[in-house]
Scaffold this motif. Sequence first.
Motif, short mmCIF file in Angstrom:
data_model
loop_
_atom_site.label_atom_id
_atom_site.label_comp_id
_atom_site.label_asym_id
_atom_site.label_seq_id
_atom_site.Cartn_x
_atom_site.Cartn_y
_atom_site.Cartn_z
N ASN A 1 23.73 -10.11 121.64
CA ASN A 1 22.58 -9.55 121.60
C ASN A 1 21.74 -10.82 121.06
O ASN A 1 20.87 -10.16 119.77
N HIS A 2 21.20 -11.62 121.56
CA HIS A 2 20.96 -12.53 121.27
C HIS A 2 20.44 -13.33 119.35
O HIS A 2 19.29 -13.57 118.79
N MET A 3 21.60 -13.60 119.49
CA MET A 3 22.66 -13.66 117.62
C MET A 3 22.43 -14.99 117.01
O MET A 3 23.62 -15.31 117.99
N THR A 4 21.62 -15.78 116.82
CA THR A 4 22.51 -17.28 116.32
C THR A 4 23.98 -16.84 115.55
O THR A 4 23.67 -16.09 114.34
N PRO A 5 24.30 -18.14 115.23
CA PRO A 5 25.24 -18.39 113.94
C PRO A 5 24.84 -17.61 112.60
O PRO A 5 25.28 -16.64 112.12
N ALA A 6 23.01 -18.34 112.41
CA ALA A 6 23.00 -17.73 111.42
C ALA A 6 22.47 -16.27 111.29
O ALA A 6 22.65 -15.98 109.39
N ARG A 7 21.96 -15.80 112.30
CA ARG A 7 21.64 -14.73 112.43
C ARG A 7 22.75 -13.65 111.56
O ARG A 7 22.99 -12.67 111.09
N ARG A 8 23.80 -14.10 112.08
CA ARG A 8 24.87 -13.02 112.11
C ARG A 8 25.60 -13.05 110.76
O ARG A 8 26.03 -12.01 111.04
N ALA A 9 25.96 -14.56 110.47
CA ALA A 9 26.40 -14.81 108.76
C ALA A 9 25.60 -13.49 107.94
O ALA A 9 25.87 -12.81 107.44
N VAL A 10 24.10 -13.11 108.38
CA VAL A 10 23.04 -13.03 107.74
C VAL A 10 23.61 -11.10 107.90
O VAL A 10 24.08 -9.84 107.36
N GLY A 11 23.80 -10.65 108.88
CA GLY A 11 24.47 -9.17 109.58
C GLY A 11 26.32 -9.27 109.14
O GLY A 11 26.10 -8.21 108.15
N TYR A 12 26.94 -9.72 109.05
CA TYR A 12 28.07 -9.64 108.30
C TYR A 12 27.07 -9.55 106.66
O TYR A 12 28.57 -8.62 106.31
#
Length: 205
Positions: free
Chosen positions: A175-186
């Motif tokens: 879904n076009h998510m970088t590791p940093a954005r994935r961390a925020v999502g979690y």
Amino acid sequence: KRNADERAGIRDQHTDAAELPLSSHVDDWIATVRAKGSGDGHLQLMRTRVLRLANLAGWRSIADIDEDSCNDALASLQTTVTDAAHVGEDGESRGLSSQTRNHYARHVKQFSRWLARGKHRRLAEDPLSGVDMVNVEEDRRHERRIPTDEEIVLLFEWLAGDARTGVRNRVAFRNHMTPARRAVGYKISMATGYRVSEMRTLSEA
């Protein structure tokens, strides 16, 4: 000719509706659901799943919809395949769990109920009223549990990469998510309890 057919009783609103492509009805249904306040992310998932199931079932118009072809299409979703062509627009491949199959079934049953309701209904009756859910307890792909504190620490360390060497772990993009954005999502999910589909409906006030 059209007016004569209507007067003769051989053409009505159901006849007209059956001549339209199925995708046209799906778009009208989605517009109705959107008017009730559903988020765009959830609506897109509903639309994609109904159209994907329709394609598997061979439905070209709403007149094609029936229980047998629907059940066959739902069963095919659980058939494991490796061909990339069988991956849907929503990123879901075949070989799905019973729970995901039930999500497809609920969406298409919601669509078929809508077709048969209201003053301007497009079908005389709901063609999928007899389609049932399957037992998810017999097909648990992943038993969910609360992660331990140690596991949470390791997760965010993995997303952040190795600070000592400066080498960032390779994390698959979804879904076009970088590791940093994935961390925020979690972090948002852990703090609020929201699921992915619920977080997709969030926007800045």
